[in-house]
Design a protein around this motif. Structure first.
Motif, PDB file in Angstrom:
ATOM      1  N   GLN A 252       0.820  -1.307   0.263  1.00  0.00           N
ATOM      2  CA  GLN A 252      -0.006   0.006  -0.005  1.00  0.00           C
ATOM      3  C   GLN A 252       0.850   1.251   0.109  1.00  0.00           C
ATOM      4  O   GLN A 252       0.507   2.300  -0.964  1.00  0.00           O
ATOM      5  N   LEU A 253       1.814   1.449   0.973  1.00  0.00           N
ATOM      6  CA  LEU A 253       2.696   2.601   0.862  1.00  0.00           C
ATOM      7  C   LEU A 253       3.452   2.554  -0.158  1.00  0.00           C
ATOM      8  O   LEU A 253       3.661   3.753  -0.753  1.00  0.00           O
ATOM      9  N   ALA A 254       4.080   1.706  -0.791  1.00  0.00           N
ATOM     10  CA  ALA A 254       4.945   1.694  -1.873  1.00  0.00           C
ATOM     11  C   ALA A 254       4.045   2.294  -3.204  1.00  0.00           C
ATOM     12  O   ALA A 254       4.308   3.382  -4.010  1.00  0.00           O
ATOM     13  N   ALA A 255       2.877   1.813  -3.013  1.00  0.00           N
ATOM     14  CA  ALA A 255       1.883   2.017  -4.328  1.00  0.00           C
ATOM     15  C   ALA A 255       1.281   3.664  -4.115  1.00  0.00           C
ATOM     16  O   ALA A 255       1.079   4.253  -5.245  1.00  0.00           O
ATOM     17  N   ALA A 256       1.359   3.982  -2.920  1.00  0.00           N
ATOM     18  CA  ALA A 256       0.915   5.417  -2.599  1.00  0.00           C
ATOM     19  C   ALA A 256       2.205   6.401  -2.793  1.00  0.00           C
ATOM     20  O   ALA A 256       2.056   7.653  -2.408  1.00  0.00           O
ATOM     21  N   GLY A 257       3.128   6.043  -3.351  1.00  0.00           N
ATOM     22  CA  GLY A 257       4.293   6.856  -3.501  1.00  0.00           C
ATOM     23  C   GLY A 257       5.478   6.894  -2.574  1.00  0.00           C
ATOM     24  O   GLY A 257       6.289   7.767  -2.726  1.00  0.00           O
ATOM     25  N   TRP A 258       5.313   6.187  -1.356  1.00  0.00           N
ATOM     26  CA  TRP A 258       6.211   6.282  -0.328  1.00  0.00           C
ATOM     27  C   TRP A 258       7.643   5.391  -0.883  1.00  0.00           C
ATOM     28  O   TRP A 258       7.626   4.671  -1.619  1.00  0.00           O
TER      29      TRP A 258
END
Length: 419
Positions: A252-258
């Motif tokens: 989720q975090l990677a997909a949200a640009g983190w």
């Protein structure tokens, strides 16, 4: 002389024997069902037989108090709690009353698990119960320990929680690209309760569903997706996912640009995290270390601590947690220590989210109240799935919520910021 058919050569018996062993692993040894299952099911070749064994074990655990009441009502002398005949009757009645399997098939595959007098006893009890056209209640009777705890903590929620665990839950998916929510809901024949979420009726193998191979989504209960949502968009900033494996929140975090660092001390679980990242086409730095001894090279703009907990909030999917005793003092001490340590790794202006998949206030609300190292950043209703409101600035869900839409796991999440 003609060769007689051994019990395990009778079709269906190995699956029932596996279900019996799974019950024993949970009730006698205290093992989590998902850890006990792989070695127990390894010798069963057919996928549908493995699924059946798990389904029998799940339903027997979900309805155990009510099944035991039926067994006790049909016996002149109560069977010992650990009697094998009681365990076999639990799985036989679970098949007949919850899985709607024919009585003759249940008898033919259940009685071979017993020998001598217990076999005759089990046959008699099963016949007496099923011939009486009995039905189970609308909601399972909770084990006494859970009922007492939750009656004290959530007196108005106990019955909705019990009703919420009556049936296995639907399948929740989190999408790699939330802008494609309507597209994937249509393709998969599901519906959405939040952006980036699709809910399906359970059916078939997950890896056979459209979008699995290309990593367009991953399995994750709607409640479990909320903590990462509370961190918002990353825009390339650094985020730390503590206790990350198997990786739903990391994805989720990677997909949200983190730019994500995913830390977990379990090498085996980190392998699953790596596989999930590869399938989804997302990236994260994986660190195998203990959060209580590891130290980062630089502070993070966001930290998500999904802390080890009793996992009682997952009881609709994992009914074994209702029958396993967690060492609460050890867990709460560990949670508090991890929370205090994580706070020291947060950059000024950064955000920390603490989450547990637990229905125990000691692991959720009490931890948030006791933690004073950072400034609270209240959770708002608009950040949560429709139908769930923030509670005292926190996210709190239980299996009785969203009942008309298939329910939701029990979760707690709180959020703080560093001034």
């Amino acid at each position: 002389m003609a060769r007689t058919q051994s019990d395990d050569e009778i079709p269906g018996v190995p699956a029932r024997r596996a279900a019996l062993r799974l019950l024993d692993a949970v009730l006698r040894r205290g093992d989590p069902l998902d850890q006990a299952a792989p070695p127990v099911l390894r010798g069963i070749e057919r996928g549908d037989d493995r699924a059946l064994a798990l389904a029998i074990a799940h339903e027997a655990l979900r309805w155990m108090a009510d099944l035991d009441a039926l067994i006790d009502a049909a016996t002149k002398q109560a069977l010992p709690e650990d009697a094998k005949a009681r365990a076999v009757l639990r799985i036989m009645l679970a098949q007949a009353l919850r899985l709607n399997l024919p009585g003759h098939a249940v008898v033919a595959t259940g009685l071979p698990l017993l020998t001598g007098g217990p076999r005759r006893l089990a046959h008699g009890v099963f016949s007496a119960v099923t011939k009486g056209a009995v039905t189970l209640p609308d909601a399972p009777t909770l084990p006494a320990s859970a009922a007492i705890r939750w009656q004290q903590a959530w007196p108005e929620r106990v019955q909705p929680i019990a009703k919420g665990i009556a049936v296995p839950p639907p399948l929740d998916l989190t999408l790699r690209d939330p802008s494609e929510t309507a597209l994937w809901a249509e393709r998969l024949g599901g519906h959405s309760l939040a952006p980036g979420h699709v809910r399906l009726a359970r059916a078939g193998a997950i890896d056979a569903l459209e979008g699995f191979a290309e990593g367009a989504w991953w399995v994750q209960d709607l409640a479990a997706s909320v903590p990462a949502r509370l961190l918002g968009q990353g825009q390339g900033k650094r985020a730390l996912d503590l206790c990350a494996a198997p990786g739903g929140k990391t994805l989720q975090l990677a997909a949200a640009g983190w730019s994500v660092t995913a830390l977990d001390k379990s090498a085996r679980r980190n392998e699953r995290l790596s596989e999930n990242l590869e399938r989804s086409g997302l990236t994260a730095e994986i660190v195998a270390a203990d959060a209580l001894t590891w130290t980062p090279d630089a502070p993070f703009d966001a930290i998500l601590l999904d802390a080890p907990c009793s996992a009682t909030g997952t009881c609709r999917r994992h009914p074994d947690v209702l029958h396993r005793h967690a060492a609460m003092d050890e867990l709460t001490t560990l949670q508090a220590a991890m929370l205090e340590r994580a706070a020291t790794w947060l950059a000024p202006g950064g955000t920390l989210v603490y989450a547990v998949c637990s229905l125990e206030p000691e692991e959720g609300e009490a931890q948030a109240t006791a933690f004073t190292a950072l400034t609270p950043k209240p959770v708002t209703d608009t950040e949560l799935p429709e139908g769930i409101a923030a509670t005292n600035g926190h996210f709190r869900s239980d299996p009785g919520m969203l009942a008309d839409h298939g329910g939701i796991d029990g979760f707690f999440a709180a959020r703080w910021t560093k001034a």
